[in-house]
Design a protein around this motif. Structure first.
Motif, short mmCIF file in Angstrom:
data_model
loop_
_atom_site.label_atom_id
_atom_site.label_comp_id
_atom_site.label_asym_id
_atom_site.label_seq_id
_atom_site.Cartn_x
_atom_site.Cartn_y
_atom_site.Cartn_z
N MET A 100 43.30 68.12 6.07
CA MET A 100 43.03 66.82 6.69
C MET A 100 43.92 65.73 6.10
O MET A 100 44.26 64.76 6.80
CB MET A 100 41.57 66.43 6.48
CG MET A 100 40.56 67.30 7.17
SD MET A 100 38.89 66.59 7.05
CE MET A 100 39.03 65.25 8.23
N GLN A 101 44.28 65.86 4.84
CA GLN A 101 45.08 64.84 4.18
C GLN A 101 46.56 64.89 4.58
O GLN A 101 47.28 63.91 4.40
CB GLN A 101 44.98 65.00 2.65
CG GLN A 101 43.60 64.66 2.10
CD GLN A 101 43.45 65.03 0.64
OE1 GLN A 101 44.12 65.95 0.15
NE2 GLN A 101 42.57 64.33 -0.08
N SER A 102 46.98 66.02 5.13
CA SER A 102 48.40 66.18 5.45
C SER A 102 48.67 66.33 6.95
O SER A 102 49.81 66.13 7.39
CB SER A 102 48.96 67.40 4.71
OG SER A 102 48.25 68.56 5.06
N GLU A 103 47.65 66.67 7.73
CA GLU A 103 47.84 66.89 9.16
C GLU A 103 46.80 66.12 9.95
O GLU A 103 45.69 65.85 9.47
CB GLU A 103 47.71 68.38 9.49
CG GLU A 103 48.67 69.29 8.75
CD GLU A 103 48.40 70.75 9.02
OE1 GLU A 103 47.61 71.05 9.97
OE2 GLU A 103 48.95 71.59 8.28
N LEU A 104 47.15 65.77 11.18
CA LEU A 104 46.18 65.14 12.08
C LEU A 104 45.24 66.20 12.63
O LEU A 104 45.67 67.32 12.95
CB LEU A 104 46.90 64.45 13.23
CG LEU A 104 47.85 63.32 12.88
CD1 LEU A 104 48.44 62.72 14.16
CD2 LEU A 104 47.16 62.24 12.07
N GLU A 160 45.05 59.17 12.82
CA GLU A 160 45.85 58.78 11.66
C GLU A 160 44.97 58.17 10.55
O GLU A 160 45.18 58.44 9.36
CB GLU A 160 46.93 57.78 12.08
CG GLU A 160 48.07 58.39 12.88
CD GLU A 160 47.71 58.62 14.35
OE1 GLU A 160 48.49 59.28 15.06
OE2 GLU A 160 46.62 58.15 14.78
N ARG A 202 43.16 60.94 8.68
CA ARG A 202 44.06 61.56 7.69
C ARG A 202 44.23 60.66 6.46
O ARG A 202 44.11 61.11 5.31
CB ARG A 202 45.41 61.83 8.34
CG ARG A 202 46.48 62.41 7.40
CD ARG A 202 47.87 62.22 7.97
NE ARG A 202 48.18 60.79 8.15
CZ ARG A 202 49.12 60.33 8.99
NH1 ARG A 202 49.83 61.17 9.73
NH2 ARG A 202 49.34 59.04 9.07
N LYS A 205 42.98 61.16 2.49
CA LYS A 205 43.97 61.18 1.41
C LYS A 205 43.65 60.12 0.35
O LYS A 205 43.85 60.33 -0.85
CB LYS A 205 45.35 60.93 2.01
CG LYS A 205 46.50 61.16 1.05
CD LYS A 205 47.84 61.08 1.78
CE LYS A 205 49.00 61.37 0.84
NZ LYS A 205 50.30 61.34 1.55
#
Length: 443
Positions: free
Chosen positions: A355-359, A416, A419, A423
């Motif tokens: 989740m932190q790197s991809e939508l 966005e 995400r 993060k």
């Protein structure tokens, strides 16, 4: 073409929900500072009278010189049913069912909520009962002694249930100085040590009309109800509004590992708990969506992966617990068989990292919106739900009209943002990791 039809149908449903769920309300203040919110809905002959007080488990009783005591707000949830100068002891809970009504109360870290539901021709009775609770309840040694035993038994039943101490363990390890580190139900030593004089002082401090909101919702006439509210509540005297000055928590920058033990469980659990911004913040709404994406139903990411496909967990959950000062976001899992707790934590972390790197996919995003629309609509399908929402949005969020606009806020959240918020807040160095273990005889 198929996608376009689906999108059109979604827009039509959104329009239906937006228009059909508008809740009209009227607000005013009495001279004593009591805030009043009325909602007229004459579709069914039912009315709810409720009062939410701005006092909860974080607001300790006692005195610094003799000891501050947890559990006072919850104790009053019971004590204020004892009776008043005009209602004999024990009669409060007889009057309501005798007149076709139901009642309840509950306490959180942030507030205490009392409500009565009656046939609409008993509106005046409901207002009188709640005004008696606020105006001149009987607080005496008999009532205090009686409710001490009731509260202690409730606490025993809660904590003796499997995983019943889980939230207390999270609170005491996640908070160092904020009173969220205490127990809503109160610690046994505080319940035992509390005195009648301390209860007098607590009532005088917190149960003043300018520290509460009264909701009347259902089959009413707004103008007539205004006059009835004035009749029954104007006599209550205003006292100074309490001022809080809680110490500030230092941000968590290194993960903390803790072990906790529970004699009432056979299977261990792993918890990762994060101390996050309050529910009134936009990021908290995003975290609501993240928790739902991770574990909102059997088709959610964590459930499908760890329960259905990999057979690693009996249960898995992500929760964003909304509070006024700090939310608690927690990951929780119980292993299946001999799966290690560290393995479960790694599997949950893996999905957080994605989740932190991809939508998240557009399909999953639309599914999330549908879940929140359904939840929002269901919460406001009864006068009981509407009354609770009006009180909560006023007292805890500072915006009553969220009852009409909160869904739009969720809809405005982008993939966005999901995400970026994951993060920002959900890294391992920002949390407390708790191994919740069965307690052995020698421990």
């Amino acid at each position: 073409m198929k996608k376009s039809v689906f999108a059109l149908l979604s827009l039509l449903l959104v329009g239906f929900y937006s228009n059909g769920q508008q809740v009209d309300f009227t607000e005013f203040d009495l001279d004593n500072g009591l805030h009043v919110i009325l909602h007229q809905d004459n579709s069914a002959p039912v009315v709810i009278t409720s009062v939410m007080y701005d006092v909860g488990g974080k607001d300790l009783g006692g005195k610094p010189e003799t000891g501050l005591r947890s559990g006072f707000a919850h104790f009053f949830e019971h004590l204020l049913f004892e009776g008043s100068e005009n209602i004999e002891r024990g009669e409060f809970m007889k009057i309501i069912p005798a007149n076709g009504g139901t009642f309840n109360a509950n306490t959180s870290m942030d507030r205490t909520y009392y409500y009565d539901i009656f046939p609409s021709n008993k509106l005046e009775l409901g207002l009188w009962l709640e005004s008696e609770r606020m105006l001149h309840p009987v607080i005496d040694q008999i009532g205090v002694d009686t409710q001490k035993e009731v509260v202690k038994e409730e606490k025993r039943q809660r904590t003796d249930a499997p995983y019943g101490k889980l939230l207390e363990v999270i609170n005491e390890n996640l908070f160092d100085v904020h009173p969220y580190k205490n127990s809503v139900l109160g610690f046994m030593e505080d319940i035992n040590a509390s005195t009648l004089e301390e209860f007098y002082a607590y009532f005088d401090k917190w149960y003043t009309p300018n520290n509460a909101v009264l909701i009347v919702a259902g089959d009413i006439d707004t103008n007539e109800t205004k006059e009835l509210v004035k009749k029954y509540f104007s006599e209550v005297k205003q006292r100074p509004k309490p001022v809080r000055n809680f110490p500030k928590e230092t941000p968590i920058t290194e993960s903390k590992q803790v072990e906790a033990f529970d004699a009432n469980i056979q299977l261990p659990a792993i918890i990762a708990a994060y101390r996050l911004p309050p529910q009134s913040s936009r990021d908290a709404y995003v975290l609501d969506m993240i928790s739902t994406y991770l574990s909102g139903g059997k088709s959610s990411v964590l459930y499908k992966k760890m329960v259905d496909e990999q057979k690693q967990a009996l249960a898995v959950q992500a929760v964003n617990l909304g509070q006024v000062d700090h939310n608690i976001f927690a990951l929780f899992a119980i292993p299946l068989g001999d799966v290690a707790l560290d393995t479960l934590l790694s599997e949950m972390d893996e999905e957080i990292k994605v989740m932190q790197s991809e939508l998240i996919s557009e399909r999953d995003y639309q599914k999330l919106l549908n879940q929140f629309e359904n939840q929002f609509v269901n919460s406001n399908t009864s006068v009981e739900g509407i009354a609770g929402s009006l009180a909560t949005y006023y007292l805890l969020y500072g915006d009553v009209n969220l009852i009409n606009t909160q869904l739009d806020l969720y809809r405005s959240i982008t993939r966005e943002e999901i995400r970026d918020v994951a993060k920002k807040y959900l890294s391992p160095n920002q949390r407390v990791e708790i191994k919740y273990l069965p307690k052995k005889d020698d421990q």
